[in-house]
Design a protein around this motif. Structure first.
Motif, PDB file in Angstrom:
ATOM      1  N   TYR A   8       0.858  -1.187   0.000  1.00 41.00           N
ATOM      2  CA  TYR A   8       0.000   0.000   0.000  1.00 41.00           C
ATOM      3  C   TYR A   8       0.893   1.235   0.000  1.00 41.00           C
ATOM      4  O   TYR A   8       2.098   1.173   0.295  1.00 41.00           O
ATOM      5  N   SER A   9       0.297   2.357  -0.319  1.00 41.97           N
ATOM      6  CA  SER A   9       0.983   3.642  -0.192  1.00 41.97           C
ATOM      7  C   SER A   9       0.053   4.601   0.536  1.00 41.97           C
ATOM      8  O   SER A   9      -1.164   4.382   0.606  1.00 41.97           O
ATOM      9  N   TYR A  10       0.631   5.654   1.077  1.00 41.39           N
ATOM     10  CA  TYR A  10      -0.128   6.623   1.862  1.00 41.39           C
ATOM     11  C   TYR A  10       0.309   8.024   1.473  1.00 41.39           C
ATOM     12  O   TYR A  10       1.495   8.288   1.272  1.00 41.39           O
ATOM     13  N   PHE A  11      -0.666   8.927   1.361  1.00 38.36           N
ATOM     14  CA  PHE A  11      -0.325  10.319   1.134  1.00 38.36           C
ATOM     15  C   PHE A  11      -1.426  11.216   1.681  1.00 38.36           C
ATOM     16  O   PHE A  11      -2.541  10.758   1.959  1.00 38.36           O
ATOM     17  N   GLU A  12      -1.103  12.474   1.860  1.00 39.23           N
ATOM     18  CA  GLU A  12      -2.045  13.481   2.326  1.00 39.23           C
ATOM     19  C   GLU A  12      -2.131  14.584   1.287  1.00 39.23           C
ATOM     20  O   GLU A  12      -1.115  15.007   0.743  1.00 39.23           O
ATOM     21  N   ARG A  13      -3.378  15.013   1.021  1.00 36.52           N
ATOM     22  CA  ARG A  13      -3.581  16.032  -0.002  1.00 36.52           C
ATOM     23  C   ARG A  13      -4.920  16.730   0.225  1.00 36.52           C
ATOM     24  O   ARG A  13      -5.929  16.067   0.481  1.00 36.52           O
ATOM     25  N   SER A  14      -4.909  18.038   0.145  1.00 42.96           N
ATOM     26  CA  SER A  14      -6.148  18.842   0.145  1.00 42.96           C
ATOM     27  C   SER A  14      -7.051  18.575   1.338  1.00 42.96           C
ATOM     28  O   SER A  14      -8.279  18.607   1.226  1.00 42.96           O
ATOM     29  N   GLY A  15      -6.459  18.303   2.500  1.00 47.30           N
ATOM     30  CA  GLY A  15      -7.259  18.048   3.691  1.00 47.30           C
ATOM     31  C   GLY A  15      -7.761  16.620   3.804  1.00 47.30           C
ATOM     32  O   GLY A  15      -8.717  16.360   4.552  1.00 47.30           O
ATOM     33  N   TYR A  16      -7.103  15.687   3.109  1.00 43.45           N
ATOM     34  CA  TYR A  16      -7.501  14.275   3.165  1.00 43.45           C
ATOM     35  C   TYR A  16      -6.288  13.385   3.432  1.00 43.45           C
ATOM     36  O   TYR A  16      -5.173  13.678   2.974  1.00 43.45           O
ATOM     37  N   ARG A  17      -6.527  12.294   4.133  1.00 38.98           N
ATOM     38  CA  ARG A  17      -5.573  11.193   4.248  1.00 38.98           C
ATOM     39  C   ARG A  17      -6.010  10.101   3.276  1.00 38.98           C
ATOM     40  O   ARG A  17      -7.198   9.773   3.223  1.00 38.98           O
ATOM     41  N   VAL A  18      -5.067   9.512   2.555  1.00 40.63           N
ATOM     42  CA  VAL A  18      -5.414   8.529   1.525  1.00 40.63           C
ATOM     43  C   VAL A  18      -4.509   7.305   1.628  1.00 40.63           C
ATOM     44  O   VAL A  18      -3.285   7.430   1.671  1.00 40.63           O
ATOM     45  N   ILE A  19      -5.133   6.127   1.691  1.00 37.87           N
ATOM     46  CA  ILE A  19      -4.418   4.854   1.553  1.00 37.87           C
ATOM     47  C   ILE A  19      -4.765   4.292   0.176  1.00 37.87           C
ATOM     48  O   ILE A  19      -5.945   4.153  -0.162  1.00 37.87           O
ATOM     49  N   SER A 173     -11.119  12.552   5.813  1.00 37.87           N
ATOM     50  CA  SER A 173     -10.751  13.965   5.816  1.00 37.87           C
ATOM     51  C   SER A 173     -10.101  14.342   7.143  1.00 37.87           C
ATOM     52  O   SER A 173     -10.428  13.789   8.189  1.00 37.87           O
ATOM     53  N   THR A 174      -9.179  15.288   7.069  1.00 35.84           N
ATOM     54  CA  THR A 174      -8.531  15.803   8.282  1.00 35.84           C
ATOM     55  C   THR A 174      -9.212  17.070   8.768  1.00 35.84           C
ATOM     56  O   THR A 174      -8.989  17.507   9.894  1.00 35.84           O
ATOM     57  N   VAL A 175     -10.027  17.660   7.905  1.00 37.18           N
ATOM     58  CA  VAL A 175     -10.785  18.872   8.239  1.00 37.18           C
ATOM     59  C   VAL A 175     -12.228  18.658   7.795  1.00 37.18           C
ATOM     60  O   VAL A 175     -12.545  17.691   7.110  1.00 37.18           O
ATOM     61  N   TRP A 176     -13.098  19.567   8.175  1.00 34.85           N
ATOM     62  CA  TRP A 176     -14.508  19.415   7.828  1.00 34.85           C
ATOM     63  C   TRP A 176     -14.725  19.594   6.330  1.00 34.85           C
ATOM     64  O   TRP A 176     -14.202  20.528   5.715  1.00 34.85           O
ATOM     65  N   LYS A 177     -15.540  18.692   5.756  1.00 36.32           N
ATOM     66  CA  LYS A 177     -15.847  18.702   4.337  1.00 36.32           C
ATOM     67  C   LYS A 177     -17.328  18.377   4.138  1.00 36.32           C
ATOM     68  O   LYS A 177     -17.944  17.696   4.956  1.00 36.32           O
TER      69      LYS A 177
END
Length: 238
Positions: A8-19, A173-177
């Motif tokens: 797997y890979s992991y990244f953060e972008r635009s207020g989201y965590r993604v696996i 999401s890491t912030v409200w969406k």
């Protein structure tokens, strides 16, 4: 020291965590506890009934089929036709799809009796259609979850047909969406073929090893987080 993950890979972008992982590497597992109280990597799953978020939920309200469990539940007791993510074997290759259904028998009526590997209920994002079509389907699925304001923390699961197979994207999401925000992220930023939304607000949780540390995003409830019914788990977390 833990080696870099290869499955797997992991990244953060635009207020989201993604696996990101191959769809053969995910499964729905009923846990009845916070995601960060397990040894699993992944995110929270679908909707559920609970009288107390610090105790195991009383029942699931979204399909959670792990490939073997004989009683995988239904979407809102079989009364709601809602977006459902599934993986299946096709000539030895794991693929994915999303269809609106009420129960697993209802899903089979629509897509055939496939060799299902996992089935995960949620809500339709209908990435293949317009925003207006998404709004109409959201209304048909009879959600109390508002697509727009007020915003809150969100979770979702999408898939993408890539050159070397079909990959799943597990997103929190890491912030409200709003749901519109999350839908746009799956559609425009990740270019997924389709996606569903999962339980939100205090149920949003992720656990994964990345960037040299164990990330325990346990939500807005007191640590270790809200007790949830199921999670979308990585089968191989190496």
């Amino acid at each position: 020291m833990k080696e870099m993950a290869v499955n797997y890979s992991y990244f953060e972008r635009s207020g989201y965590r993604v696996i990101r992982t191959h769809v053969s590497n995910i499964v729905s597992e009923v846990i009845k506890k916070p995601v960060c109280s397990t040894n699993n990597y992944g995110i929270n799953g679908g909707f559920f009934a609970s009288n107390n978020y610090t105790a195991p939920p009383t029942s699931g309200l979204s399909i959670s089929y792990d490939g073997t469990t004989q009683n995988p539940g239904s979407n809102a007791g079989g009364t709601r036709n809602r977006g459902t993510f599934f993986t299946y074997l096709d000539n030895g290759v794991t693929k994915a799809g999303i269809t609106r259904c009420t129960t697993i028998p209802n899903l089979k009526q629509q897509v055939g009796n496939l060799q299902f590997k996992t089935i995960i209920g949620g809500g339709s994002f209908h990435l293949t259609g317009s925003k207006e079509q998404f709004e109409a389907i959201h209304e048909e699925e009879q959600w109390s979850v508002h697509a727009g304001i007020p915003a809150t923390r969100r979770a979702g699961l999408g898939f993408k047909n890539e050159s070397n197979g079909v990959y799943a994207y597990l997103v929190t999401s890491t912030v409200w969406k709003t749901l519109y925000n999350l839908r746009d992220f799956f559609k425009d930023d990740l270019a997924c073929n389709n996606a569903i939304f999962l339980d939100g607000d205090g149920s949003v949780q992720m656990q994964v090893y990345a960037n040299g540390e164990l990330i325990k995003a346990d939500g807005t409830d007191p640590s270790p987080g809200r007790y949830v019914w199921n999670m979308v788990k990585l089968i191989n977390k190496n």
